[in-house]
Design an enzyme around this catalytic site. Structure first.
Site, PDB file in Angstrom:
ATOM      1  N   ASP A  39       0.604  -1.378   0.032  1.00 12.61           N
ATOM      2  CA  ASP A  39       0.111   0.144   0.063  1.00 12.61           C
ATOM      3  C   ASP A  39       0.741   1.177   0.193  1.00 12.61           C
ATOM      4  O   ASP A  39       0.365   2.266   0.388  1.00 12.61           O
ATOM      5  CB  ASP A  39      -0.929  -0.046   1.321  1.00 12.61           C
ATOM      6  CG  ASP A  39      -0.149  -0.194   2.356  1.00 12.61           C
ATOM      7  OD1 ASP A  39       1.151  -0.507   2.643  1.00 12.61           O
ATOM      8  OD2 ASP A  39      -0.924   0.057   3.743  1.00 12.61           O
ATOM      9  N   HIS A 244      25.416   7.746 -18.601  1.00 15.25           N
ATOM     10  CA  HIS A 244      24.364   7.731 -17.679  1.00 15.25           C
ATOM     11  C   HIS A 244      24.509   7.115 -16.343  1.00 15.25           C
ATOM     12  O   HIS A 244      23.940   6.357 -15.817  1.00 15.25           O
ATOM     13  CB  HIS A 244      23.186   7.332 -18.254  1.00 15.25           C
ATOM     14  CG  HIS A 244      22.646   7.989 -19.224  1.00 15.25           C
ATOM     15  ND1 HIS A 244      21.287   7.916 -20.411  1.00 15.25           N
ATOM     16  CD2 HIS A 244      22.885   9.536 -19.668  1.00 15.25           C
ATOM     17  CE1 HIS A 244      20.985   8.964 -20.913  1.00 15.25           C
ATOM     18  NE2 HIS A 244      21.957   9.812 -20.549  1.00 15.25           N
ATOM     19  N   ASP A 261      26.438  15.915 -13.008  1.00 14.24           N
ATOM     20  CA  ASP A 261      25.313  16.539 -13.721  1.00 14.24           C
ATOM     21  C   ASP A 261      23.987  16.332 -12.942  1.00 14.24           C
ATOM     22  O   ASP A 261      23.635  15.355 -12.598  1.00 14.24           O
ATOM     23  CB  ASP A 261      25.084  15.362 -15.029  1.00 14.24           C
ATOM     24  CG  ASP A 261      24.187  15.843 -16.071  1.00 14.24           C
ATOM     25  OD1 ASP A 261      23.365  16.978 -15.864  1.00 14.24           O
ATOM     26  OD2 ASP A 261      23.958  15.514 -17.380  1.00 14.24           O
ATOM     27  N   ASP A 272      19.412  22.031 -15.153  1.00  8.75           N
ATOM     28  CA  ASP A 272      19.993  20.902 -15.696  1.00  8.75           C
ATOM     29  C   ASP A 272      21.499  21.422 -16.043  1.00  8.75           C
ATOM     30  O   ASP A 272      21.671  22.040 -16.834  1.00  8.75           O
ATOM     31  CB  ASP A 272      19.528  20.334 -16.946  1.00  8.75           C
ATOM     32  CG  ASP A 272      20.178  19.225 -17.579  1.00  8.75           C
ATOM     33  OD1 ASP A 272      21.178  18.729 -16.608  1.00  8.75           O
ATOM     34  OD2 ASP A 272      19.767  18.574 -18.872  1.00  8.75           O
ATOM     35  N   HIS A 351      27.120  12.203 -28.116  1.00 12.40           N
ATOM     36  CA  HIS A 351      25.865  12.669 -27.953  1.00 12.40           C
ATOM     37  C   HIS A 351      25.551  14.122 -28.721  1.00 12.40           C
ATOM     38  O   HIS A 351      26.330  14.611 -29.087  1.00 12.40           O
ATOM     39  CB  HIS A 351      25.245  12.534 -26.571  1.00 12.40           C
ATOM     40  CG  HIS A 351      26.291  13.446 -25.661  1.00 12.40           C
ATOM     41  ND1 HIS A 351      26.246  14.711 -25.604  1.00 12.40           N
ATOM     42  CD2 HIS A 351      27.028  13.124 -24.775  1.00 12.40           C
ATOM     43  CE1 HIS A 351      26.955  15.338 -24.998  1.00 12.40           C
ATOM     44  NE2 HIS A 351      27.561  14.341 -24.213  1.00 12.40           N
ATOM     45  N   HIS A 355      19.123  19.877 -25.521  1.00 12.10           N
ATOM     46  CA  HIS A 355      17.710  19.404 -25.705  1.00 12.10           C
ATOM     47  C   HIS A 355      16.936  20.615 -25.183  1.00 12.10           C
ATOM     48  O   HIS A 355      17.559  21.479 -24.393  1.00 12.10           O
ATOM     49  CB  HIS A 355      17.415  18.347 -24.897  1.00 12.10           C
ATOM     50  CG  HIS A 355      18.028  18.221 -23.400  1.00 12.10           C
ATOM     51  ND1 HIS A 355      17.433  18.847 -22.470  1.00 12.10           N
ATOM     52  CD2 HIS A 355      19.175  17.672 -22.969  1.00 12.10           C
ATOM     53  CE1 HIS A 355      18.069  18.713 -21.353  1.00 12.10           C
ATOM     54  NE2 HIS A 355      19.227  18.194 -21.579  1.00 12.10           N
ATOM     55  N   HIS A 362      13.957  17.248 -19.976  1.00  9.21           N
ATOM     56  CA  HIS A 362      13.891  16.998 -21.430  1.00  9.21           C
ATOM     57  C   HIS A 362      12.867  17.480 -21.832  1.00  9.21           C
ATOM     58  O   HIS A 362      11.437  16.508 -21.944  1.00  9.21           O
ATOM     59  CB  HIS A 362      14.399  15.654 -22.062  1.00  9.21           C
ATOM     60  CG  HIS A 362      15.715  15.030 -21.615  1.00  9.21           C
ATOM     61  ND1 HIS A 362      15.752  13.666 -21.893  1.00  9.21           N
ATOM     62  CD2 HIS A 362      16.552  15.582 -21.094  1.00  9.21           C
ATOM     63  CE1 HIS A 362      17.309  13.495 -21.499  1.00  9.21           C
ATOM     64  NE2 HIS A 362      17.848  14.781 -21.129  1.00  9.21           N
ATOM     65  N   GLU A 385      25.788  21.215 -23.907  1.00 12.82           N
ATOM     66  CA  GLU A 385      26.382  20.321 -23.308  1.00 12.82           C
ATOM     67  C   GLU A 385      27.177  19.541 -23.805  1.00 12.82           C
ATOM     68  O   GLU A 385      26.996  18.414 -23.777  1.00 12.82           O
ATOM     69  CB  GLU A 385      25.321  19.483 -22.228  1.00 12.82           C
ATOM     70  CG  GLU A 385      24.397  19.071 -23.049  1.00 12.82           C
ATOM     71  CD  GLU A 385      23.292  18.014 -22.192  1.00 12.82           C
ATOM     72  OE1 GLU A 385      23.896  17.222 -21.608  1.00 12.82           O
ATOM     73  OE2 GLU A 385      22.124  18.315 -22.172  1.00 12.82           O
ATOM     74  N   TYR A 389      34.701  12.116 -23.834  1.00 17.29           N
ATOM     75  CA  TYR A 389      34.854  11.128 -23.033  1.00 17.29           C
ATOM     76  C   TYR A 389      35.781   9.905 -23.810  1.00 17.29           C
ATOM     77  O   TYR A 389      35.693   9.551 -24.977  1.00 17.29           O
ATOM     78  CB  TYR A 389      33.584  10.140 -23.024  1.00 17.29           C
ATOM     79  CG  TYR A 389      32.417  11.402 -22.726  1.00 17.29           C
ATOM     80  CD1 TYR A 389      31.968  11.824 -21.453  1.00 17.29           C
ATOM     81  CD2 TYR A 389      31.614  11.885 -23.802  1.00 17.29           C
ATOM     82  CE1 TYR A 389      30.868  12.521 -21.106  1.00 17.29           C
ATOM     83  CE2 TYR A 389      30.664  12.840 -23.536  1.00 17.29           C
ATOM     84  CZ  TYR A 389      30.496  13.234 -22.461  1.00 17.29           C
ATOM     85  OH  TYR A 389      29.224  14.083 -22.207  1.00 17.29           O
ATOM     86  N   ARG A 406      32.032  16.935 -19.133  1.00 18.32           N
ATOM     87  CA  ARG A 406      31.020  17.474 -19.859  1.00 18.32           C
ATOM     88  C   ARG A 406      30.903  18.845 -18.991  1.00 18.32           C
ATOM     89  O   ARG A 406      31.275  19.055 -17.922  1.00 18.32           O
ATOM     90  CB  ARG A 406      29.602  16.621 -19.629  1.00 18.32           C
ATOM     91  CG  ARG A 406      28.559  17.327 -20.495  1.00 18.32           C
ATOM     92  CD  ARG A 406      27.406  16.168 -20.529  1.00 18.32           C
ATOM     93  NE  ARG A 406      26.798  15.649 -19.508  1.00 18.32           N
ATOM     94  CZ  ARG A 406      26.963  14.516 -19.176  1.00 18.32           C
ATOM     95  NH1 ARG A 406      27.792  13.618 -19.791  1.00 18.32           N
ATOM     96  NH2 ARG A 406      26.635  14.078 -18.008  1.00 18.32           N
ATOM     97  N   GLU A 408      27.851  21.917 -19.014  1.00 13.39           N
ATOM     98  CA  GLU A 408      26.347  22.275 -19.426  1.00 13.39           C
ATOM     99  C   GLU A 408      25.769  23.464 -18.731  1.00 13.39           C
ATOM    100  O   GLU A 408      25.883  23.439 -17.373  1.00 13.39           O
ATOM    101  CB  GLU A 408      25.412  20.769 -19.265  1.00 13.39           C
ATOM    102  CG  GLU A 408      24.044  21.056 -19.516  1.00 13.39           C
ATOM    103  CD  GLU A 408      23.095  19.846 -19.144  1.00 13.39           C
ATOM    104  OE1 GLU A 408      23.582  19.207 -18.418  1.00 13.39           O
ATOM    105  OE2 GLU A 408      22.488  19.683 -19.782  1.00 13.39           O
TER     106      GLU A 408
HETATM  107 MN   LIG Z   1      21.095  17.750 -20.083  1.00 10.42          MN
END
Ligand SMILES: [Mn+2]
Length: 440
Positions: A39, A244, A261, A272, A351, A355, A362, A385, A389, A406, A408
């Protein structure tokens, strides 16, 4: 009395009703509740479209915008007031409260939905609804459409024959941020900037990645953020090369770079931000070389962000700086025009650069118009961004291996160019090292 905040939502409903026209309707269910186990529910976060149009965060509700009943163009079906349930779950607005507090024309008990919804679809031929999202409400809506079709056989009125994706209505509106939205995004950006600066100060060899994450979460919550805008990525050393990575469990070592990130969500708006910095010290020479390439790439891409440019233009600007840098240091082969044509940089920058960002990290909104990348316009907000890598087993000189970077920021397109909403987060080598060597 309707509050100024409700007036913002009311104006959006009015605009959308005008957009769909006299034979159009918009139906948006609240986010579904998901059971975690037994529950216990997963933490609830209202659907962005629903919140954008209502400012209402209760579950088990449906918004209906339609011209079928001229006095009731904006209607909410909601959970009824129920003192015995409210003891457990907190106060509800109820059918009367949503009229007085949110400014809709009418509120009804959600239990009346099956009976009343077909009436709101009479005279309607086009329903703006996210078909295919798998929402449990789908079945109720389709039943109501079936009922409206039956009634139409006798009344001769229009009934729904066309479904239109929210992409062409609500999501087009959400793509262009109004002042209230930009205010929320600026506040989310300010808290996120504090958290990233804190991370640069506290990170030390011997600490775990999650300890840095915890220091940031502390600042997010103190800043009034309800939640992060997405699961934070806190990746040190070789983990920085995993796009990720979310385990955030490694113990950091001297000489590591830490890629973070992370951004908070405040009043339903996301930030972001990614920064990469040396853990408790200075960049090594190879780290600094790749970092400066990534930073130059990001700054070139930001400079290219203006009305009329496309996200492809922005990406091309970012990629060409990275490609030139990688050629100069022997990570890929030149010349530049060939490297760009063959996208050789993709081994290390795999990448896209941008976005949309807004209520969703996103964010919604079409990226293409008539099959081509759409030109940027004032009011759009995007991330920029770029990253580099180099995997631990990459076939390059040893000194580059295991470096992940990275950088961003969140960029608002303005009439004469752009505004960096997250500019307060340090990113030059000197500014970053000032914090990483400051001694917490
Ligand atoms: Mn982003």
């Amino acid at each position: 009395m309707v509050s100024p905040k409700s007036a913002v939502h009311a104006a959006r409903r009015r605009r959308l009703l005008d957009h769909v026209g006299p034979t159009g309707a918009v139906i948006v269910p609240a986010a579904a509740v998901h059971i975690r186990n037994n529950d216990v529910e997963h933490s609830y976060r209202q659907d962005s479209d629903f919140f954008y149009l209502t400012g209402f965060d209760e579950p088990h509700a449906v918004l209906v915008l339609s011209h079928a009943h001229p006095e009731q163009q904006s209607v909410l079906f909601v959970q009824p007031r129920d003192p015995s349930r409210e003891v457990w779950d907190g106060p509800r607005l109820g059918a009367e409260g949503v009229v007085s507090e949110l400014g809709v024309d009418a509120g009804f008990d959600i239990a009346e939905l099956a009976e009343k919804l077909p009436g709101f679809l009479e005279g309607v031929d086009t329903v703006h609804y996210a078909v295919g999202s798998g929402h449990p409400f789908d079945a109720q809506l389709f039943a109501a459409v079936g009922a409206a079709r039956q009634r139409a056989r006798r009344s001769g009125k229009l009934f729904p024959t066309t479904f239109v994706d929210p992409l062409h209505g609500i999501h087009e509106m959400r793509l262009f941020k109004d002042e209230a939205e930009l205010d929320a995004m600026r506040r989310a950006a300010a808290v996120t900037a504090d958290a990233h600066q804190r991370a640069m100060v506290v990170a030390r060899p011997g600490m775990h990645e999650f300890e840095v994450q915890a220091a940031m979460d502390h600042i997010f919550r103190l800043g009034g953020c309800e939640r992060t805008a997405y699961d934070s990525i806190v990746g040190s050393g070789p983990n920085a090369t995993i796009l990720h990575y979310r385990a955030n469990r490694r113990k950091m070592e001297a000489g590591d770079l830490l890629l973070i990130d992370a951004g908070c969500e405040l009043d339903y708006y996301a930030s972001d931000v990614t920064r990469t910095f040396p853990v408790g010290g200075r960049f090594t020479e190879p780290q600094k070389i790749l970092y400066e390439i990534c930073l130059a790439s990001q700054e070139t891409a930001i400079a290219a962000t203006k009305p009329g440019a496309t996200l492809d233009d922005v990406h091309e600007a970012a990629a060409s700086v990275i490609a030139a840098g990688l050629i100069e240091h022997g990570l890929i082969e030149g010349p530049l025009d060939e490297a760009m044509k063959e996208q050789r940089y993709k081994t290390f920058f795999m990448h896209k650069t941008s976005h949309w960002i807004g209520m969703d990290v996103h964010d919604v909104g079409a990226y293409f118009a008539d099959g081509a990348p759409r030109p940027l316009e004032p009011g759009m907000v995007l991330t920029i961004e770029p990253g580099i890598y180099v995997a631990e087993n990459a076939e390059v000189d040893e000194r580059w291996r295991g470096i992940g970077i990275r950088i961003e920021d969140d960029i608002l397109v303005t009439a004469d160019g752009h505004e960096n909403l997250t500019a307060a987060v340090p990113k030059t080598v000197a500014d970053v090292e000032a914090l990483t060597t400051s001694g917490a």
